[in-house]
Write a protein that holds these residues in place. Structure first.
Motif, PDB file in Angstrom:
ATOM      1  N   PHE A   1       0.850  -1.176   0.000  1.00 19.39           N
ATOM      2  CA  PHE A   1       0.000   0.000   0.000  1.00 19.39           C
ATOM      3  C   PHE A   1       0.896   1.239   0.000  1.00 19.39           C
ATOM      4  CE2 PHE A   1      -2.576  -3.424   1.397  1.00 19.39           C
ATOM      5  CZ  PHE A   1      -3.849  -3.149   0.918  1.00 19.39           C
ATOM      6  N   PRO A   2       1.018   1.933  -1.139  1.00 17.61           N
ATOM      7  CA  PRO A   2       1.952   3.057  -1.208  1.00 17.61           C
ATOM      8  C   PRO A   2       1.629   4.162  -0.215  1.00 17.61           C
ATOM      9  CG  PRO A   2       0.522   2.995  -3.148  1.00 17.61           C
ATOM     10  CD  PRO A   2       0.308   1.711  -2.416  1.00 17.61           C
ATOM     11  N   GLU A   3       0.359   4.267   0.172  1.00 21.89           N
ATOM     12  CA  GLU A   3      -0.014   5.318   1.121  1.00 21.89           C
ATOM     13  C   GLU A   3       0.704   5.133   2.461  1.00 21.89           C
ATOM     14  OE1 GLU A   3      -3.726   4.207  -1.350  1.00 21.89           O
ATOM     15  OE2 GLU A   3      -2.079   3.156  -0.331  1.00 21.89           O
ATOM     16  N   GLU A   4       0.810   3.890   2.908  1.00 17.66           N
ATOM     17  CA  GLU A   4       1.424   3.669   4.213  1.00 17.66           C
ATOM     18  C   GLU A   4       2.940   3.885   4.160  1.00 17.66           C
ATOM     19  OE1 GLU A   4       1.316   0.446   7.876  1.00 17.66           O
ATOM     20  OE2 GLU A   4      -0.376   0.654   6.506  1.00 17.66           O
TER      21      GLU A   4
ATOM     22  N   HIS B   1       4.235 -17.632  -3.204  1.00 21.35           N
ATOM     23  CA  HIS B   1       4.141 -17.923  -4.628  1.00 21.35           C
ATOM     24  C   HIS B   1       2.663 -17.811  -5.021  1.00 21.35           C
ATOM     25  CE1 HIS B   1       5.023 -19.889  -8.446  1.00 21.35           C
ATOM     26  NE2 HIS B   1       3.940 -20.623  -8.247  1.00 21.35           N
ATOM     27  N   PRO B   2       2.303 -17.182  -6.134  1.00 20.90           N
ATOM     28  CA  PRO B   2       3.141 -16.753  -7.265  1.00 20.90           C
ATOM     29  C   PRO B   2       3.391 -15.249  -7.299  1.00 20.90           C
ATOM     30  CG  PRO B   2       0.895 -16.877  -8.026  1.00 20.90           C
ATOM     31  CD  PRO B   2       0.871 -17.141  -6.535  1.00 20.90           C
ATOM     32  N   TYR B   3       3.573 -14.622  -6.135  1.00 21.36           N
ATOM     33  CA  TYR B   3       3.685 -13.166  -6.100  1.00 21.36           C
ATOM     34  C   TYR B   3       5.128 -12.697  -5.918  1.00 21.36           C
ATOM     35  CZ  TYR B   3      -1.288 -13.876  -5.492  1.00 21.36           C
ATOM     36  OH  TYR B   3      -2.587 -14.276  -5.660  1.00 21.36           O
ATOM     37  N   GLU B   4       6.059 -13.423  -6.533  1.00 20.18           N
ATOM     38  CA  GLU B   4       7.473 -13.065  -6.423  1.00 20.18           C
ATOM     39  C   GLU B   4       7.746 -11.629  -6.868  1.00 20.18           C
ATOM     40  OE1 GLU B   4       7.511 -17.585  -6.942  1.00 20.18           O
ATOM     41  OE2 GLU B   4       6.289 -15.892  -7.594  1.00 20.18           O
ATOM     42  N   PHE B   5       6.924 -11.107  -7.763  1.00 26.27           N
ATOM     43  CA  PHE B   5       7.164  -9.758  -8.289  1.00 26.27           C
ATOM     44  C   PHE B   5       7.107  -8.704  -7.195  1.00 26.27           C
ATOM     45  CE2 PHE B   5       2.568 -10.149  -8.461  1.00 26.27           C
ATOM     46  CZ  PHE B   5       2.121  -8.901  -8.046  1.00 26.27           C
ATOM     47  N   VAL B   6       6.436  -8.995  -6.072  1.00 28.16           N
ATOM     48  CA  VAL B   6       6.410  -8.018  -4.979  1.00 28.16           C
ATOM     49  C   VAL B   6       7.817  -7.811  -4.439  1.00 28.16           C
ATOM     50  CG1 VAL B   6       5.531  -7.502  -2.676  1.00 28.16           C
ATOM     51  CG2 VAL B   6       4.010  -8.510  -4.392  1.00 28.16           C
ATOM     52  N   ALA B   7       8.498  -8.917  -4.138  1.00 30.68           N
ATOM     53  CA  ALA B   7       9.871  -8.823  -3.643  1.00 30.68           C
ATOM     54  C   ALA B   7      10.818  -8.291  -4.708  1.00 30.68           C
ATOM     55  CB  ALA B   7      10.345 -10.187  -3.156  1.00 30.68           C
ATOM     56  N   GLU B   8      10.600  -8.731  -5.945  1.00 32.23           N
ATOM     57  CA  GLU B   8      11.532  -8.394  -7.015  1.00 32.23           C
ATOM     58  C   GLU B   8      11.350  -6.970  -7.534  1.00 32.23           C
ATOM     59  OE1 GLU B   8      11.903 -12.943  -8.818  1.00 32.23           O
ATOM     60  OE2 GLU B   8      10.454 -11.526  -9.667  1.00 32.23           O
ATOM     61  N   SER B   9      10.118  -6.479  -7.580  1.00 33.91           N
ATOM     62  CA  SER B   9       9.835  -5.200  -8.240  1.00 33.91           C
ATOM     63  C   SER B   9       9.175  -4.170  -7.338  1.00 33.91           C
ATOM     64  CB  SER B   9       8.943  -5.428  -9.471  1.00 33.91           C
ATOM     65  OG  SER B   9       9.565  -6.276 -10.395  1.00 33.91           O
ATOM     66  N   VAL B  10       8.124  -4.567  -6.624  1.00 36.14           N
ATOM     67  CA  VAL B  10       7.370  -3.588  -5.836  1.00 36.14           C
ATOM     68  C   VAL B  10       8.225  -2.972  -4.741  1.00 36.14           C
ATOM     69  CG1 VAL B  10       5.401  -3.248  -4.291  1.00 36.14           C
ATOM     70  CG2 VAL B  10       5.140  -4.638  -6.359  1.00 36.14           C
ATOM     71  N   VAL B  11       8.947  -3.800  -4.006  1.00 36.83           N
ATOM     72  CA  VAL B  11       9.715  -3.285  -2.871  1.00 36.83           C
ATOM     73  C   VAL B  11      10.784  -2.276  -3.310  1.00 36.83           C
ATOM     74  CG1 VAL B  11      11.331  -3.923  -1.034  1.00 36.83           C
ATOM     75  CG2 VAL B  11       9.199  -5.208  -1.342  1.00 36.83           C
ATOM     76  N   PRO B  12      11.609  -2.560  -4.342  1.00 34.82           N
ATOM     77  CA  PRO B  12      12.562  -1.533  -4.781  1.00 34.82           C
ATOM     78  C   PRO B  12      11.886  -0.249  -5.252  1.00 34.82           C
ATOM     79  CG  PRO B  12      13.201  -3.672  -5.643  1.00 34.82           C
ATOM     80  CD  PRO B  12      11.840  -3.841  -5.047  1.00 34.82           C
ATOM     81  N   VAL B  13      10.736  -0.357  -5.904  1.00 33.02           N
ATOM     82  CA  VAL B  13      10.014   0.841  -6.339  1.00 33.02           C
ATOM     83  C   VAL B  13       9.516   1.638  -5.145  1.00 33.02           C
ATOM     84  CG1 VAL B  13       7.928   1.657  -7.510  1.00 33.02           C
ATOM     85  CG2 VAL B  13       9.384  -0.032  -8.602  1.00 33.02           C
ATOM     86  N   ARG B  14       8.990   0.948  -4.131  1.00 31.35           N
ATOM     87  CA  ARG B  14       8.549   1.653  -2.921  1.00 31.35           C
ATOM     88  C   ARG B  14       9.717   2.425  -2.291  1.00 31.35           C
ATOM     89  NH1 ARG B  14       4.510   1.116  -4.673  1.00 31.35           N
ATOM     90  NH2 ARG B  14       2.724  -0.143  -4.072  1.00 31.35           N
ATOM     91  N   ALA B  15      10.875   1.789  -2.222  1.00 32.40           N
ATOM     92  CA  ALA B  15      12.034   2.460  -1.646  1.00 32.40           C
ATOM     93  C   ALA B  15      12.399   3.703  -2.442  1.00 32.40           C
ATOM     94  CB  ALA B  15      13.219   1.491  -1.580  1.00 32.40           C
ATOM     95  N   PHE B  16      12.325   3.598  -3.766  1.00 29.02           N
ATOM     96  CA  PHE B  16      12.675   4.723  -4.638  1.00 29.02           C
ATOM     97  C   PHE B  16      11.660   5.841  -4.533  1.00 29.02           C
ATOM     98  CE2 PHE B  16      12.351   6.735  -8.888  1.00 29.02           C
ATOM     99  CZ  PHE B  16      13.614   7.300  -8.955  1.00 29.02           C
ATOM    100  N   GLU B  17      10.377   5.526  -4.618  1.00 35.70           N
ATOM    101  CA  GLU B  17       9.362   6.577  -4.678  1.00 35.70           C
ATOM    102  C   GLU B  17       9.196   7.301  -3.346  1.00 35.70           C
ATOM    103  OE1 GLU B  17       5.931   4.470  -5.984  1.00 35.70           O
ATOM    104  OE2 GLU B  17       5.441   3.641  -4.010  1.00 35.70           O
TER     105      GLU B  17
END
Length: 268
Positions: free
Chosen positions: A152-155, A175-191
C-alpha cells in the motif's frame, strides 16, 4: 551521518515450536553481531510460524510475555537490535505484531499489522490501527510494518513524510507473487526515498509456499542484497549519506501537491 549494518534472517524456523525458533534467533543474532551487524530482522510470525491455524491463538503472548523477555536477553547479550514477528495477545484480541528490541535489551517499538491479507489472516487476527511506528537506532529513524502493508503506497509514503530512514518489513510472501519482492519493494524504496529491509519466510508451510527473495532496497531503487530460495542470513548497509544525497537529487517528496490528494481519501 550513520551507517546501519542490517542482517536479514530469511527463515521459517520450525512452525509451532517457539523454543526452537528462539534458539534459531539467538544463533542468528550471534553470527550477525560477530559480522558487525547492528540490527537483525526476522520474518513475519517467526516466533510461532505462520500457517498453524488456531495454534496462533494458543501461542499468542502479551508484548511483555516470556518470549519477549527471551528476545530482550538475546539482544542485550549479543549487543544487537532484534526485530521479530509474533502473535500478540492484548485482552480479547490477537494481533499480527512485530517487536523491536535495542542492543541494550530495551523495547523500542511494537507494530500491529494494519492490512490483513486474505481470509486466513482475517480469521485469526485483529487489524492494527496505527500506521506509522518508529524508533531511533544508530542515528537512523527506523520504521516497522508487516508484509502486505508495504504493498500500500499510502502507508510507505506516510513513513517517508514522518522521516523514516529504514523501514523494516518482516513478511510471509507467497508464490506466485514473487514480483512483490523483485519489483514492488525496490520501487517503494525509490518513490518514498528510504531503505526497505524486506525479510521473508521460505519454503512450504501448510497450504502456502513462501518464496524467500528477501532484500534490502535503497532509495535509489537499487537492491543492495538479495537472498535466494533457501534459508540464509544476508547483510547490507543502510547508509545515511546515501539517503541524504538521494533525497537531494530525487524531487518526489518536495514536488508533492497534497492539496490535490484529499479527494482520493474522500472516495474511500
Amino acid at each position: 551521518m550513520s551507517t546501519l549494518r542490517t542482517a536479514l534472517l530469511q527463515s521459517s524456523g520450525r512452525p509451532g515450536d517457539v523454543s526452537h525458533n528462539l534458539e534459531v534467533l539467538e544463533g542468528a543474532a550471534r553470527r550477525a553481531a560477530a559480522s558487525g551487524a547492528d540490527v537483525l530482522v526476522s520474518s513475519e510470525l517467526f516466533l510461532t510460524g505462520y500457517a498453524i491455524g488456531e495454534r496462533l491463538h494458543d501461542l499468542a503472548e502479551p508484548a511483555d510475555g516470556p518470549s519477549a523477555r527471551a528476545v530482550a536477553r538475546i539482544a542485550a547479550e549479543h549487543g544487537i537490535a532484534v526485530l521479530y514477528g509474533y502473535p500478540e495477545r492484548a485482552g480479547e484480541h490477537v494481533y499480527n505484531t512485530a517487536q523491536l528490541f535495542g542492543p541494550d535489551g530495551e523495547r523500542l517499538a511494537g507494530y500491529r499489522k494494519t492490512h490483513l491479507y486474505g481470509d486466513f489472516e482475517r480469521e485469526w487476527f485483529t487489524p492494527g490501527e496505527l500506521p506509522v511506528v518508529q524508533a531511533e537506532l544508530g542515528g537512523l529513524r527506523i520504521g516497522v510494518m508487516i508484509c502486505y502493508d508495504v504493498e500500500f503506497p499510502e502507508e510507505v509514503r506516510a513513513h517517508a513524510l514522518a522521516g523514516t530512514d529504514l523501514l523494516l518489513v518482516p513478511t510471509a510472501q507467497l508464490h506466485p507473487y514473487e514480483f512483490v519482492a523483485e519489483s514492488v519493494v525496490p520501487v517503494r524504496a525509490f518513490e518514498s526515498q528510504l531503505y526497505i529491509a524486506y525479510v521473508n519466510r521460505v519454503g512450504p508451510e501448510g497450504d502456502f509456499t513462501f518464496v524467500g527473495l528477501s532484500c534490502l532496497a535503497g532509495p535509489d531503487g537499487v537492491v543492495r542484497v538479495r537472498a535466494g530460495g533457501a534459508e540464509e542470513l544476508v547483510y547490507a548497509d543502510a547508509d545515511a549519506d546515501v539517503l541524504k544525497e538521494s533525497r537531494a537529487l530525487n524531487p518526489y517528496l518536495a514536488d508533492r501537491r497534497p492539496e490535490l490528494y484529499g479527494t482520493l481519501a474522500d472516495r474511500a
